[in-house]
Motif scaffolding. Sequence first.
Motif, mmCIF file in Angstrom:
data_model
loop_
_atom_site.group_PDB
_atom_site.id
_atom_site.type_symbol
_atom_site.label_atom_id
_atom_site.label_comp_id
_atom_site.label_asym_id
_atom_site.label_seq_id
_atom_site.Cartn_x
_atom_site.Cartn_y
_atom_site.Cartn_z
ATOM 1 N N TYR A 1 0.832 -1.199 0.000
ATOM 2 C CA TYR A 1 0.000 0.000 0.000
ATOM 3 C C TYR A 1 0.866 1.248 0.000
ATOM 4 N N LYS A 2 1.915 1.215 0.779
ATOM 5 C CA LYS A 2 2.773 2.397 0.884
ATOM 6 C C LYS A 2 3.393 2.732 -0.466
ATOM 7 N N ARG A 3 3.895 1.721 -1.163
ATOM 8 C CA ARG A 3 4.517 1.972 -2.464
ATOM 9 C C ARG A 3 3.491 2.456 -3.470
ATOM 10 N N GLN A 4 2.303 1.833 -3.470
ATOM 11 C CA GLN A 4 1.282 2.221 -4.432
ATOM 12 C C GLN A 4 0.776 3.636 -4.188
ATOM 13 N N LEU A 5 0.496 3.964 -2.949
ATOM 14 C CA LEU A 5 -0.101 5.262 -2.653
ATOM 15 C C LEU A 5 0.908 6.399 -2.709
ATOM 16 N N ASN A 6 2.193 6.066 -2.584
ATOM 17 C CA ASN A 6 3.220 7.099 -2.696
ATOM 18 C C ASN A 6 3.734 7.263 -4.126
ATOM 19 N N ALA A 7 3.217 6.437 -5.028
ATOM 20 C CA ALA A 7 3.664 6.521 -6.424
ATOM 21 C C ALA A 7 3.209 7.833 -7.063
ATOM 22 N N ASN A 8 4.026 8.375 -7.944
ATOM 23 C CA ASN A 8 3.689 9.604 -8.663
ATOM 24 C C ASN A 8 2.829 9.285 -9.887
ATOM 25 N N VAL A 9 1.787 10.084 -10.060
ATOM 26 C CA VAL A 9 0.913 9.975 -11.235
ATOM 27 C C VAL A 9 0.772 11.365 -11.845
ATOM 28 N N THR A 10 0.136 11.417 -13.024
ATOM 29 C CA THR A 10 -0.048 12.703 -13.694
ATOM 30 C C THR A 10 -0.911 13.633 -12.850
ATOM 31 N N ASN A 11 -0.481 14.855 -12.738
ATOM 32 C CA ASN A 11 -1.186 15.845 -11.927
ATOM 33 C C ASN A 11 -2.305 16.504 -12.739
ATOM 34 N N PRO A 12 -3.582 16.224 -12.398
ATOM 35 C CA PRO A 12 -4.680 16.854 -13.162
ATOM 36 C C PRO A 12 -4.843 18.330 -12.842
ATOM 37 N N PHE A 13 -4.138 18.800 -11.800
ATOM 38 C CA PHE A 13 -4.257 20.208 -11.418
ATOM 39 C C PHE A 13 -3.114 21.059 -11.965
ATOM 40 N N THR A 14 -2.343 20.483 -12.897
ATOM 41 C CA THR A 14 -1.242 21.260 -13.447
ATOM 42 C C THR A 14 -1.765 22.507 -14.163
ATOM 43 N N LEU A 15 -0.984 23.532 -14.153
ATOM 44 C CA LEU A 15 -1.426 24.836 -14.646
ATOM 45 C C LEU A 15 -1.819 24.802 -16.127
ATOM 46 N N ALA A 16 -1.260 23.861 -16.866
ATOM 47 C CA ALA A 16 -1.578 23.773 -18.298
ATOM 48 C C ALA A 16 -3.053 23.474 -18.531
ATOM 49 N N ASN A 17 -3.713 22.875 -17.549
ATOM 50 C CA ASN A 17 -5.142 22.569 -17.691
ATOM 51 C C ASN A 17 -6.034 23.769 -17.393
ATOM 52 N N PHE A 18 -5.419 24.864 -16.966
ATOM 53 C CA PHE A 18 -6.194 26.069 -16.644
ATOM 54 C C PHE A 18 -5.718 27.254 -17.483
ATOM 55 N N ALA A 19 -5.341 26.949 -18.701
ATOM 56 C CA ALA A 19 -4.796 27.999 -19.579
ATOM 57 C C ALA A 19 -5.797 29.116 -19.827
ATOM 58 N N ALA A 20 -7.097 28.792 -19.785
ATOM 59 C CA ALA A 20 -8.118 29.819 -20.047
ATOM 60 C C ALA A 20 -8.082 30.926 -19.010
ATOM 61 N N LEU A 21 -7.556 30.620 -17.820
ATOM 62 C CA LEU A 21 -7.486 31.644 -16.772
ATOM 63 C C LEU A 21 -6.520 32.772 -17.129
ATOM 64 N N ARG A 22 -5.584 32.478 -18.043
ATOM 65 C CA ARG A 22 -4.603 33.506 -18.395
ATOM 66 C C ARG A 22 -5.295 34.766 -18.908
ATOM 67 N N ASN A 23 -6.408 34.581 -19.622
ATOM 68 C CA ASN A 23 -7.140 35.716 -20.167
ATOM 69 C C ASN A 23 -8.341 36.106 -19.316
ATOM 70 N N SER A 24 -9.062 35.100 -18.773
ATOM 71 C CA SER A 24 -10.282 35.402 -18.028
ATOM 72 C C SER A 24 -9.986 35.979 -16.646
ATOM 73 N N ASP A 25 -8.936 35.520 -15.999
ATOM 74 C CA ASP A 25 -8.595 36.041 -14.670
ATOM 75 C C ASP A 25 -7.086 35.963 -14.475
ATOM 76 N N PRO A 26 -6.354 36.906 -15.077
ATOM 77 C CA PRO A 26 -4.880 36.852 -15.047
ATOM 78 C C PRO A 26 -4.289 36.911 -13.648
ATOM 79 N N LEU A 27 -4.985 37.563 -12.691
ATOM 80 C CA LEU A 27 -4.442 37.639 -11.326
ATOM 81 C C LEU A 27 -4.419 36.259 -10.666
#
Length: 309
Positions: free
Chosen positions: A17-43
Amino acid sequence: RPPRSTQSRSSAASDVYKRQLNANVTNPFTLANFAALRNSDPLIYQDLSTQSFFTSTTIRKHQLLRAFPHMNGLNDRSAPLGEVRTHAFELQLQKRFSKGFNLNFAYTRLSDRDATSFYNEFDAAPFWVESNDGRPHRVTATGIYEFPFGKARRYLSSGPLSWVVGGFQAAATFEYQPGPLLNWGSNIFYYGKLEDIGTGTRTLDRWFNTDNFERVSARGPAAYHRRVFPTRVEGLRADGLNQWNVNLQRDFRITERVRFQVRMDAINLQNRTQFAAPNMNPYSTDFARVTAQTNTRNRFLQLQGRLRF
């Protein structure tokens, strides 16, 4: 909190369990997924770009399994989940001062349990445990006794012996209560019956029965293992309070309105040491040993004089 299914019950499966749960996976919260914010809310976009949670391309698997994976260390302190149940019996006896004697005695029997903590972070409700905010028993007593010798007393109210043995008074206080319940902070493996932990002769080197505890840290519970040992074991307590304090005083009558009082106090008459809790780490060589004390002084004698007019 992570789902119940991600928490191991088996010591053999803990490392998996420790190895499985500590494994790295793709981050769905990476900034590239929120590119629309660059124009809609730059702050907001600018703020996210300064936080590693949104700039990292990977994330630990166990964090994604939590209810609010984007919030680390989130606590809800407003949820009305905690409960406390207290039942008490109080007895007080008093003998008012008469014939030179006074006595006060008090006894409290307390049952105090609370549900304010969680065994596991995925638990929906806290667990019930005996509280350390009170003690199951407490006894206090105070008494004063005037020796019946000397002026205005029953015996030897005049003459030379009245001056020699007259004017004495003794007093005492007594306190007793069990010590606090021992707290088991970390999850551990125990292979016996809980009631056996308190058996055997209690010594400073072996405050409780250490048999049946897992003493090898490599074989203990790893991360993401459900708690299998309680945080407190009923009846297993640290050293309790048991103390007598006494004093002896004498009044010397100089004139009708002037008296000189001499008093000797003995605090902690038995010269009893109050010991701290034993070592609670089963992987330590000092496990179950008492290595410290809680009171900073043993018997304390104090002599004082006072002129009254």
